[in-house]
Design a protein around this motif. Structure first.
Motif, PDB file in Angstrom:
ATOM      1  N   ASP A   7      -6.758   1.157  -8.416  1.00  0.00           N
ATOM      2  CA  ASP A   7      -5.759   2.041  -9.019  1.00  0.00           C
ATOM      3  C   ASP A   7      -4.388   1.561  -8.560  1.00  0.00           C
ATOM      4  OD1 ASP A   7      -7.842   3.463 -10.074  1.00  0.00           O
ATOM      5  OD2 ASP A   7      -7.694   5.132  -8.672  1.00  0.00           O
ATOM      6  N   LEU A   8      -3.475   1.335  -9.513  1.00  0.00           N
ATOM      7  CA  LEU A   8      -2.181   0.752  -9.200  1.00  0.00           C
ATOM      8  C   LEU A   8      -1.037   1.587  -9.748  1.00  0.00           C
ATOM      9  CD1 LEU A   8      -2.900  -2.994 -10.169  1.00  0.00           C
ATOM     10  CD2 LEU A   8      -3.265  -1.892  -7.941  1.00  0.00           C
ATOM     11  N   VAL A   9       0.074   1.567  -9.013  1.00  0.00           N
ATOM     12  CA  VAL A   9       1.352   2.057  -9.522  1.00  0.00           C
ATOM     13  C   VAL A   9       2.172   0.814  -9.830  1.00  0.00           C
ATOM     14  CG1 VAL A   9       3.406   3.437  -9.066  1.00  0.00           C
ATOM     15  CG2 VAL A   9       1.193   4.152  -8.130  1.00  0.00           C
ATOM     16  N   VAL A  10       2.409   0.569 -11.104  1.00  0.00           N
ATOM     17  CA  VAL A  10       3.074  -0.658 -11.537  1.00  0.00           C
ATOM     18  C   VAL A  10       4.489  -0.325 -12.004  1.00  0.00           C
ATOM     19  CG1 VAL A  10       2.999  -2.599 -13.153  1.00  0.00           C
ATOM     20  CG2 VAL A  10       0.875  -1.656 -12.231  1.00  0.00           C
ATOM     21  N   VAL A  11       5.467  -0.957 -11.395  1.00  0.00           N
ATOM     22  CA  VAL A  11       6.874  -0.782 -11.781  1.00  0.00           C
ATOM     23  C   VAL A  11       7.321  -2.068 -12.462  1.00  0.00           C
ATOM     24  CG1 VAL A  11       9.202  -0.275 -10.993  1.00  0.00           C
ATOM     25  CG2 VAL A  11       7.243   0.753  -9.813  1.00  0.00           C
ATOM     26  N   TYR A  12       7.822  -1.958 -13.694  1.00  0.00           N
ATOM     27  CA  TYR A  12       8.247  -3.144 -14.441  1.00  0.00           C
ATOM     28  C   TYR A  12       9.450  -2.801 -15.315  1.00  0.00           C
ATOM     29  CZ  TYR A  12       5.541  -1.059 -18.291  1.00  0.00           C
ATOM     30  OH  TYR A  12       5.054  -0.213 -19.252  1.00  0.00           O
ATOM     31  N   THR A  45       0.849  -1.184   0.000  1.00  0.00           N
ATOM     32  CA  THR A  45       0.000   0.000   0.000  1.00  0.00           C
ATOM     33  C   THR A  45       0.889   1.239   0.000  1.00  0.00           C
ATOM     34  OG1 THR A  45      -0.090  -0.007   2.410  1.00  0.00           O
ATOM     35  CG2 THR A  45      -1.815  -1.206   1.247  1.00  0.00           C
ATOM     36  N   THR A  46       0.260   2.410  -0.040  1.00  0.00           N
ATOM     37  CA  THR A  46       1.045   3.640  -0.103  1.00  0.00           C
ATOM     38  C   THR A  46       1.816   3.933   1.179  1.00  0.00           C
ATOM     39  OG1 THR A  46      -0.942   4.867   0.545  1.00  0.00           O
ATOM     40  CG2 THR A  46      -0.461   4.730  -1.815  1.00  0.00           C
ATOM     41  N   ASN A  47       1.426   3.319   2.296  1.00  0.00           N
ATOM     42  CA  ASN A  47       2.189   3.497   3.539  1.00  0.00           C
ATOM     43  C   ASN A  47       3.165   2.340   3.769  1.00  0.00           C
ATOM     44  OD1 ASN A  47       0.293   1.562   4.114  1.00  0.00           O
ATOM     45  ND2 ASN A  47      -0.407   2.490   6.034  1.00  0.00           N
ATOM     46  N   ASN A  48       3.504   1.650   2.655  1.00  0.00           N
ATOM     47  CA  ASN A  48       4.544   0.621   2.653  1.00  0.00           C
ATOM     48  C   ASN A  48       4.178  -0.596   3.510  1.00  0.00           C
ATOM     49  OD1 ASN A  48       6.998  -0.228   1.539  1.00  0.00           O
ATOM     50  ND2 ASN A  48       8.145   0.346   3.373  1.00  0.00           N
ATOM     51  N   GLN A  49       2.890  -0.917   3.555  1.00  0.00           N
ATOM     52  CA  GLN A  49       2.436  -2.124   4.242  1.00  0.00           C
ATOM     53  C   GLN A  49       2.058  -3.168   3.199  1.00  0.00           C
ATOM     54  OE1 GLN A  49       2.665  -2.207   7.739  1.00  0.00           O
ATOM     55  NE2 GLN A  49       3.691  -0.302   7.182  1.00  0.00           N
ATOM     56  N   ARG A  50       2.207  -4.437   3.563  1.00  0.00           N
ATOM     57  CA  ARG A  50       1.875  -5.506   2.625  1.00  0.00           C
ATOM     58  C   ARG A  50       0.386  -5.478   2.318  1.00  0.00           C
ATOM     59  NH1 ARG A  50       4.670  -9.470   0.838  1.00  0.00           N
ATOM     60  NH2 ARG A  50       6.291  -9.118   2.404  1.00  0.00           N
ATOM     61  N   ALA A  61       7.894  -5.766 -11.289  1.00  0.00           N
ATOM     62  CA  ALA A  61       8.869  -5.851 -10.204  1.00  0.00           C
ATOM     63  C   ALA A  61       8.180  -5.580  -8.868  1.00  0.00           C
ATOM     64  CB  ALA A  61      10.007  -4.862 -10.438  1.00  0.00           C
ATOM     65  N   ARG A  62       7.233  -4.668  -8.894  1.00  0.00           N
ATOM     66  CA  ARG A  62       6.460  -4.365  -7.689  1.00  0.00           C
ATOM     67  C   ARG A  62       5.213  -3.599  -8.066  1.00  0.00           C
ATOM     68  NH1 ARG A  62       9.457   0.800  -5.035  1.00  0.00           N
ATOM     69  NH2 ARG A  62      10.776   1.351  -6.800  1.00  0.00           N
ATOM     70  N   ILE A  63       4.252  -3.596  -7.145  1.00  0.00           N
ATOM     71  CA  ILE A  63       2.982  -2.900  -7.336  1.00  0.00           C
ATOM     72  C   ILE A  63       2.646  -2.153  -6.055  1.00  0.00           C
ATOM     73  CG2 ILE A  63       0.494  -3.194  -7.694  1.00  0.00           C
ATOM     74  CD1 ILE A  63       1.087  -5.682  -9.317  1.00  0.00           C
ATOM     75  N   VAL A  64       2.194  -0.913  -6.206  1.00  0.00           N
ATOM     76  CA  VAL A  64       1.679  -0.145  -5.078  1.00  0.00           C
ATOM     77  C   VAL A  64       0.199   0.106  -5.330  1.00  0.00           C
ATOM     78  CG1 VAL A  64       1.835   1.966  -3.716  1.00  0.00           C
ATOM     79  CG2 VAL A  64       3.916   0.955  -4.683  1.00  0.00           C
ATOM     80  N   VAL A  65      -0.635  -0.310  -4.401  1.00  0.00           N
ATOM     81  CA  VAL A  65      -2.085  -0.142  -4.534  1.00  0.00           C
ATOM     82  C   VAL A  65      -2.487   1.200  -3.946  1.00  0.00           C
ATOM     83  CG1 VAL A  65      -4.346  -1.121  -4.004  1.00  0.00           C
ATOM     84  CG2 VAL A  65      -2.382  -2.633  -4.343  1.00  0.00           C
ATOM     85  N   LEU A  66      -3.139   2.028  -4.762  1.00  0.00           N
ATOM     86  CA  LEU A  66      -3.618   3.329  -4.301  1.00  0.00           C
ATOM     87  C   LEU A  66      -4.994   3.140  -3.677  1.00  0.00           C
ATOM     88  CD1 LEU A  66      -2.545   5.477  -7.386  1.00  0.00           C
ATOM     89  CD2 LEU A  66      -1.295   5.150  -5.245  1.00  0.00           C
ATOM     90  N   CYS A  67      -5.009   2.659  -2.451  1.00  0.00           N
ATOM     91  CA  CYS A  67      -6.280   2.391  -1.774  1.00  0.00           C
ATOM     92  C   CYS A  67      -7.089   3.679  -1.617  1.00  0.00           C
ATOM     93  CB  CYS A  67      -6.018   1.784  -0.399  1.00  0.00           C
ATOM     94  SG  CYS A  67      -5.186   0.188  -0.447  1.00  0.00           S
ATOM     95  N   PRO A  68      -8.417   3.609  -1.803  1.00  0.00           N
ATOM     96  CA  PRO A  68      -9.252   4.788  -1.580  1.00  0.00           C
ATOM     97  C   PRO A  68      -9.122   5.273  -0.147  1.00  0.00           C
ATOM     98  CG  PRO A  68     -10.477   3.069  -2.694  1.00  0.00           C
ATOM     99  CD  PRO A  68      -9.200   2.445  -2.255  1.00  0.00           C
ATOM    100  N   SER A  69      -9.167   6.591   0.023  1.00  0.00           N
ATOM    101  CA  SER A  69      -9.056   7.143   1.350  1.00  0.00           C
ATOM    102  C   SER A  69     -10.248   6.736   2.210  1.00  0.00           C
ATOM    103  CB  SER A  69      -8.980   8.673   1.284  1.00  0.00           C
ATOM    104  OG  SER A  69      -9.055   9.242   2.568  1.00  0.00           O
ATOM    105  N   VAL A  70      -9.984   6.323   3.409  1.00  0.00           N
ATOM    106  CA  VAL A  70     -11.064   5.951   4.332  1.00  0.00           C
ATOM    107  C   VAL A  70     -11.933   7.161   4.634  1.00  0.00           C
ATOM    108  CG1 VAL A  70     -11.600   5.066   6.631  1.00  0.00           C
ATOM    109  CG2 VAL A  70      -9.695   4.104   5.335  1.00  0.00           C
ATOM    110  N   LEU A  71     -11.323   8.332   4.734  1.00  0.00           N
ATOM    111  CA  LEU A  71     -12.074   9.553   5.034  1.00  0.00           C
ATOM    112  C   LEU A  71     -13.016   9.909   3.917  1.00  0.00           C
ATOM    113  CD1 LEU A  71      -9.248  11.754   6.633  1.00  0.00           C
ATOM    114  CD2 LEU A  71     -11.047  10.468   7.807  1.00  0.00           C
ATOM    115  N   SER A  72     -12.637   9.597   2.655  1.00  0.00           N
ATOM    116  CA  SER A  72     -13.493   9.946   1.529  1.00  0.00           C
ATOM    117  C   SER A  72     -14.743   9.103   1.483  1.00  0.00           C
ATOM    118  CB  SER A  72     -12.719   9.779   0.209  1.00  0.00           C
ATOM    119  OG  SER A  72     -12.398   8.416  -0.002  1.00  0.00           O
ATOM    120  N   ARG A  73     -14.784   7.962   2.200  1.00  0.00           N
ATOM    121  CA  ARG A  73     -15.957   7.098   2.209  1.00  0.00           C
ATOM    122  C   ARG A  73     -16.974   7.519   3.256  1.00  0.00           C
ATOM    123  NH1 ARG A  73     -12.856   1.227   2.202  1.00  0.00           N
ATOM    124  NH2 ARG A  73     -11.574   1.548   0.349  1.00  0.00           N
ATOM    125  N   GLN A  74     -16.568   8.330   4.208  1.00  0.00           N
ATOM    126  CA  GLN A  74     -17.460   8.673   5.306  1.00  0.00           C
ATOM    127  C   GLN A  74     -18.355   9.838   4.941  1.00  0.00           C
ATOM    128  OE1 GLN A  74     -14.788   9.357   8.573  1.00  0.00           O
ATOM    129  NE2 GLN A  74     -14.352   7.169   8.872  1.00  0.00           N
TER     130      GLN A  74
END
Length: 231
Positions: free
Chosen positions: A199-204, A185-190, A218-231
């Motif tokens: 939405d993905l950031v794909v490095v290849y 994820t964007t905060n460097n968690q699995r 080589a790696r993927i970063v998932v741009l998870c939707p903001s939790v605040l934007s759902r509330q």
């Protein structure tokens, strides 16, 4: 034609006739032929309409969710949001693209910077903005940076929405996941879910020459939707 006595509907030769308004075999055959043609035409029209609908849907999907501007950072200064004073949380970044044009970006704390690098003047980067966000009609153009990726020799980056088949919006790249791909994820968690429909950031580093091109990232970063934007 004369009818024989007591035998209406028969000619003098004893042959039965259809009479006016009563279709014979030829008329029935003609009507049946027209019916079959009408059914065939409707079927072909429906098939062509479905083909056009699918083509329209493909064209609509080819609009990427993110668009990148590649260039060199030429200026950086703090900026503000609305009437708030500049508190250092927002940066106004001037980017000179490869054609020498100036494009301005606002970089906020929610902007994802790949590898968490410190941006500086003279750095070559690609800044991505969402294509569905409103932008002011000013020159030079100004966008809100959603993702920033530094130039990495030998590596390519794609930022886009990937569907359930792991194909991006403009259908130019499909991902093959073999279990060895680092997905975070964007905060460097699995990332423990499926990257599909995100939405993905794909490095290849390489891809096939097929359509769409295929790659094992080589790696993927998932741009998870903001939790605040759902509330």
């Amino acid at each position: 034609m004369k009818e024989t006595a007591g035998c209406p509907g028969r000619s003098a030769a004893g042959k039965k006739h259809t009479g006016a308004g009563i279709p014979g075999k030829a008329a029935y055959a003609l009507l049946d032929k027209k019916k079959r043609f009408a059914i065939t035409w409707v079927g072909l029209y429906g098939k062509e309409q479905r083909r056009m609908d699918m083509q329209f849907d493909r064209n609509r999907r080819r609009e990427k969710s993110y668009r990148g501007v590649q260039g060199t950072i030429v200026s950086m200064e703090p900026t503000r949001i609305g009437n708030r004073r500049a508190d250092g949380c927002m940066m106004f970044v001037g980017l000179e693209d490869q054609e020498g044009n100036l494009v301005n970006f606002t970089v906020s704390p929610t902007t994802f910077v790949l590898d968490y690098v410190m941006l500086r003047e003279g750095m070559e980067v690609t800044m991505y903005y969402r294509t569905d966000e409103p932008v002011p009609l000013i020159y030079p153009p100004q966008y809100r940076a959603a993702v920033v990726t530094p130039r990495m020799p030998g590596q390519m980056v794609d930022v886009d929405y990937y569907n359930r088949s792991l194909i991006n919006q403009d259908m130019t790249l499909q991902l093959n996941l073999d279990g060895s791909v680092d997905i975070t994820t964007t905060n460097n968690q699995r990332f423990l879910g499926s990257p599909a429909n995100n939405d993905l950031v794909v490095v290849y580093t390489s891809s096939t020459r097929s359509i769409p091109a295929q790659t094992t990232p080589a790696r993927i970063v998932v741009l998870c939707p903001s939790v605040l934007s759902r509330q």
